[in-house]
Motif scaffolding. Structure first.
Motif, PDB file in Angstrom:
ATOM      1  N   LEU A   1       0.832  -1.206   0.000  1.00  0.00           N
ATOM      2  CA  LEU A   1       0.000   0.000   0.000  1.00  0.00           C
ATOM      3  C   LEU A   1       0.863   1.250   0.000  1.00  0.00           C
ATOM      4  CD1 LEU A   1      -2.789  -1.021   2.533  1.00  0.00           C
ATOM      5  CD2 LEU A   1      -3.145  -0.433   0.133  1.00  0.00           C
ATOM      6  N   ASP A   2       1.937   1.235   0.801  1.00  0.00           N
ATOM      7  CA  ASP A   2       2.841   2.386   0.832  1.00  0.00           C
ATOM      8  C   ASP A   2       3.467   2.616  -0.544  1.00  0.00           C
ATOM      9  OD1 ASP A   2       2.341   2.767   3.513  1.00  0.00           O
ATOM     10  OD2 ASP A   2       4.084   1.631   4.187  1.00  0.00           O
ATOM     11  N   ALA A   3       3.895   1.542  -1.189  1.00  0.00           N
ATOM     12  CA  ALA A   3       4.500   1.668  -2.516  1.00  0.00           C
ATOM     13  C   ALA A   3       3.478   2.211  -3.514  1.00  0.00           C
ATOM     14  CB  ALA A   3       5.030   0.315  -2.986  1.00  0.00           C
ATOM     15  N   PHE A   4       2.250   1.727  -3.434  1.00  0.00           N
ATOM     16  CA  PHE A   4       1.199   2.186  -4.344  1.00  0.00           C
ATOM     17  C   PHE A   4       0.976   3.688  -4.176  1.00  0.00           C
ATOM     18  CE2 PHE A   4      -3.066   2.883  -5.929  1.00  0.00           C
ATOM     19  CZ  PHE A   4      -3.120   2.073  -7.050  1.00  0.00           C
ATOM     20  N   VAL A   5       0.963   4.151  -2.926  1.00  0.00           N
ATOM     21  CA  VAL A   5       0.766   5.581  -2.662  1.00  0.00           C
ATOM     22  C   VAL A   5       1.935   6.393  -3.212  1.00  0.00           C
ATOM     23  CG1 VAL A   5       0.633   7.327  -0.849  1.00  0.00           C
ATOM     24  CG2 VAL A   5      -0.714   5.227  -0.660  1.00  0.00           C
ATOM     25  N   ASP A   6       3.163   5.925  -2.969  1.00  0.00           N
ATOM     26  CA  ASP A   6       4.340   6.636  -3.465  1.00  0.00           C
ATOM     27  C   ASP A   6       4.307   6.753  -4.985  1.00  0.00           C
ATOM     28  OD1 ASP A   6       5.403   6.901  -0.899  1.00  0.00           O
ATOM     29  OD2 ASP A   6       6.437   4.971  -1.008  1.00  0.00           O
ATOM     30  N   PHE A   7       4.021   5.656  -5.655  1.00  0.00           N
ATOM     31  CA  PHE A   7       3.982   5.673  -7.119  1.00  0.00           C
ATOM     32  C   PHE A   7       2.822   6.527  -7.629  1.00  0.00           C
ATOM     33  CE2 PHE A   7       6.222   1.347  -7.039  1.00  0.00           C
ATOM     34  CZ  PHE A   7       7.451   1.919  -7.322  1.00  0.00           C
ATOM     35  N   SER A   8       1.692   6.483  -6.937  1.00  0.00           N
ATOM     36  CA  SER A   8       0.541   7.274  -7.393  1.00  0.00           C
ATOM     37  C   SER A   8       0.815   8.771  -7.271  1.00  0.00           C
ATOM     38  CB  SER A   8      -0.717   6.896  -6.594  1.00  0.00           C
ATOM     39  OG  SER A   8      -0.576   7.237  -5.221  1.00  0.00           O
ATOM     40  N   ILE A   9       1.540   9.192  -6.222  1.00  0.00           N
ATOM     41  CA  ILE A   9       1.923  10.603  -6.088  1.00  0.00           C
ATOM     42  C   ILE A   9       2.828  11.002  -7.246  1.00  0.00           C
ATOM     43  CG2 ILE A   9       3.231  12.258  -4.705  1.00  0.00           C
ATOM     44  CD1 ILE A   9       2.295  10.743  -2.216  1.00  0.00           C
ATOM     45  N   LEU A  10       3.773  10.132  -7.560  1.00  0.00           N
ATOM     46  CA  LEU A  10       4.678  10.408  -8.679  1.00  0.00           C
ATOM     47  C   LEU A  10       3.906  10.574  -9.980  1.00  0.00           C
ATOM     48  CD1 LEU A  10       7.457  10.489 -10.119  1.00  0.00           C
ATOM     49  CD2 LEU A  10       7.384   7.982 -10.148  1.00  0.00           C
ATOM     50  N   VAL A  11       3.014   9.631 -10.265  1.00  0.00           N
ATOM     51  CA  VAL A  11       2.272   9.652 -11.530  1.00  0.00           C
ATOM     52  C   VAL A  11       1.338  10.856 -11.599  1.00  0.00           C
ATOM     53  CG1 VAL A  11       0.518   8.421 -12.860  1.00  0.00           C
ATOM     54  CG2 VAL A  11       2.446   7.162 -11.874  1.00  0.00           C
ATOM     55  N   GLU A  12       0.719  11.205 -10.462  1.00  0.00           N
ATOM     56  CA  GLU A  12      -0.225  12.317 -10.453  1.00  0.00           C
ATOM     57  C   GLU A  12       0.479  13.667 -10.596  1.00  0.00           C
ATOM     58  OE1 GLU A  12      -3.538  14.353  -7.448  1.00  0.00           O
ATOM     59  OE2 GLU A  12      -2.738  12.355  -7.016  1.00  0.00           O
ATOM     60  N   ARG A  13       1.575  13.846  -9.858  1.00  0.00           N
ATOM     61  CA  ARG A  13       2.253  15.143  -9.859  1.00  0.00           C
ATOM     62  C   ARG A  13       3.231  15.311 -11.016  1.00  0.00           C
ATOM     63  NH1 ARG A  13       3.779  16.153  -3.425  1.00  0.00           N
ATOM     64  NH2 ARG A  13       1.665  15.834  -2.597  1.00  0.00           N
ATOM     65  N   PHE A  14       3.781  14.186 -11.462  1.00  0.00           N
ATOM     66  CA  PHE A  14       4.801  14.247 -12.512  1.00  0.00           C
ATOM     67  C   PHE A  14       4.475  13.237 -13.616  1.00  0.00           C
ATOM     68  CE2 PHE A  14       6.630  14.914  -8.283  1.00  0.00           C
ATOM     69  CZ  PHE A  14       7.066  16.222  -8.383  1.00  0.00           C
ATOM     70  N   PRO A  15       3.374  13.448 -14.335  1.00  0.00           N
ATOM     71  CA  PRO A  15       2.959  12.471 -15.352  1.00  0.00           C
ATOM     72  C   PRO A  15       3.967  12.288 -16.475  1.00  0.00           C
ATOM     73  CG  PRO A  15       1.704  14.521 -15.548  1.00  0.00           C
ATOM     74  CD  PRO A  15       2.459  14.611 -14.267  1.00  0.00           C
ATOM     75  N   ASP A  16       4.786  13.292 -16.713  1.00  0.00           N
ATOM     76  CA  ASP A  16       5.763  13.209 -17.799  1.00  0.00           C
ATOM     77  C   ASP A  16       7.162  12.812 -17.314  1.00  0.00           C
ATOM     78  OD1 ASP A  16       3.819  14.027 -19.640  1.00  0.00           O
ATOM     79  OD2 ASP A  16       4.209  16.151 -19.185  1.00  0.00           O
ATOM     80  N   SER A  17       7.263  12.426 -16.065  1.00  0.00           N
ATOM     81  CA  SER A  17       8.557  12.022 -15.521  1.00  0.00           C
ATOM     82  C   SER A  17       9.082  10.775 -16.229  1.00  0.00           C
ATOM     83  CB  SER A  17       8.433  11.731 -14.021  1.00  0.00           C
ATOM     84  OG  SER A  17       9.573  11.060 -13.525  1.00  0.00           O
ATOM     85  N   ARG A  18      10.379  10.669 -16.319  1.00  0.00           N
ATOM     86  CA  ARG A  18      11.000   9.493 -16.936  1.00  0.00           C
ATOM     87  C   ARG A  18      10.703   8.222 -16.145  1.00  0.00           C
ATOM     88  NH1 ARG A  18      17.230  11.091 -16.252  1.00  0.00           N
ATOM     89  NH2 ARG A  18      16.328  13.174 -16.392  1.00  0.00           N
ATOM     90  N   TYR A  19      10.251   8.380 -14.892  1.00  0.00           N
ATOM     91  CA  TYR A  19       9.992   7.219 -14.033  1.00  0.00           C
ATOM     92  C   TYR A  19       8.510   6.849 -13.963  1.00  0.00           C
ATOM     93  CZ  TYR A  19      14.559   8.863 -12.583  1.00  0.00           C
ATOM     94  OH  TYR A  19      15.860   9.294 -12.580  1.00  0.00           O
ATOM     95  N   SER A  20       7.649   7.672 -14.548  1.00  0.00           N
ATOM     96  CA  SER A  20       6.208   7.471 -14.382  1.00  0.00           C
ATOM     97  C   SER A  20       5.704   6.203 -15.062  1.00  0.00           C
ATOM     98  CB  SER A  20       5.436   8.693 -14.896  1.00  0.00           C
ATOM     99  OG  SER A  20       5.635   9.795 -14.042  1.00  0.00           O
ATOM    100  N   GLU A  21       6.235   5.879 -16.223  1.00  0.00           N
ATOM    101  CA  GLU A  21       5.748   4.694 -16.921  1.00  0.00           C
ATOM    102  C   GLU A  21       6.049   3.431 -16.121  1.00  0.00           C
ATOM    103  OE1 GLU A  21       3.835   2.217 -19.264  1.00  0.00           O
ATOM    104  OE2 GLU A  21       3.751   4.417 -19.368  1.00  0.00           O
ATOM    105  N   ASP A  22       7.256   3.336 -15.586  1.00  0.00           N
ATOM    106  CA  ASP A  22       7.589   2.184 -14.758  1.00  0.00           C
ATOM    107  C   ASP A  22       6.719   2.165 -13.504  1.00  0.00           C
ATOM    108  OD1 ASP A  22       9.627  -0.079 -14.126  1.00  0.00           O
ATOM    109  OD2 ASP A  22       9.641   1.149 -12.312  1.00  0.00           O
ATOM    110  N   ALA A  23       6.459   3.338 -12.927  1.00  0.00           N
ATOM    111  CA  ALA A  23       5.607   3.420 -11.747  1.00  0.00           C
ATOM    112  C   ALA A  23       4.198   2.922 -12.058  1.00  0.00           C
ATOM    113  CB  ALA A  23       5.561   4.856 -11.227  1.00  0.00           C
TER     114      ALA A  23
END
Length: 275
Positions: A144-166
């Motif tokens: 659950l913690d990992a899901f939250v961390d990745f969801s924050i990344l995807v929501e705030r930084f959708p174009d990040s180089r790490y978002s697709e892997d997240a």
């Protein structure tokens, strides 16, 4: 008295051999090093797998040169070094510190991604790397913690180089969280707690659509309603199950994303070696 005096030379020798810790200053071979040299030494130790030595150098860099690009990058590198040293709590604390100090930094997306990776690997577990196991059987806290961390990344930084892997990891985690709920529902069925089993199954169907666990949840719902002597509800659940099977709407398990190698990225992350 003579015996005591005879021991004095030996005592003096022991003190002298004990080094400078008692009477003098401990020698620090890095004293006088520039920020660039400290960073290069720390990165070399990191790449060589000497994580504790790398952390030591990074911390000295931060203490001596608290401002500037090398100090900022060191905080991310320390988080990664703790991660590789199997120190997840320290890794997360270091990443959180970077996020707090540099919330608007263009590289803060990496801190969220690293936090997600740390918790993701905690949820996967050590044995999963060598022995096939079912991660849905374990406590879902880290997942659950990992899901939250990745969801924050995807929501705030959708174009990040790490978002697709997240996103891929979120799909895998979401599927396992749904399967965990199904496992709990099955446990309730075995215990004869049919109302609780039906509630858990319904929760999966409503909250985890488009996961492989939905089919199992519908099967449990049918069995629970039958055990509760609710034939009409059982027939409705069976009808939904049959229709979705015939239409091929149930999906297969999400494959586990492959490991991500980050060892060299940290040196290149701010392009420090290009300046």
């Amino acid at each position: 008295m003579s015996r005591t005096l005879s021991r004095l030379p030996a005592l003096v020798l022991v003190i002298l051999l004990s080094g400078c810790g008692i009477f003098g200053k401990e020698i620090d071979l890095t004293e006088g090093w520039s920020a660039e040299r400290l960073y290069a030494a720390a990165s070399s130790e990191l790449d060589s797998g000497n994580y504790q030595r790398a952390i030591e150098y990074y911390e000295k860099l931060e203490a001596r040169f608290p401002f500037g690009r090398y100090a900022m990058q060191s905080q991310l590198d320390i988080a990664y070094a703790h991660y590789r040293a199997d120190e997840p709590e320290a890794a997360i604390a270091a990443a959180d510190r970077f996020i707090k100090l540099y919330p608007q930094n263009p590289y803060v997306d990496y801190a969220y991604y690293l936090k997600g990776l740390v918790n993701y690997n905690r949820s996967v577990g050590f044995l999963d790397r060598y022995i096939p196991t079912d991660p849905s059987q374990r406590d879902p806290g880290s997942a659950l913690d990992a899901f939250v961390d990745f969801s924050i990344l995807v929501e705030r930084f959708p174009d990040s180089r790490y978002s697709e892997d997240a996103r891929q990891r979120m799909l895998y985690l979401r599927n396992n969280l749904a399967k965990h709920e199904v496992n709990v529902a099955r446990y309730y069925m075995r215990r004869g707690a049919y109302v609780a089993a039906a509630n858990r199954a319904t929760y999966v169907i409503e909250r985890f659509q488009r996961t492989s666990a939905v089919e199992s949840a519908l099967e449990i719902l049918v069995d629970a309603y039958r055990a509760l002597d609710k034939p009409e509800l059982a027939a409705d659940a069976q009808r939904v199950l049959d229709l979705n099977r015939e239409a091929g709407r149930f999906i297969a398990d999400q494959p586990q994303p492959g490991d991500v190698s980050l060892a060299r990225r940290l040196w290149d992350y701010l392009s420090l070696d290009e300046n």
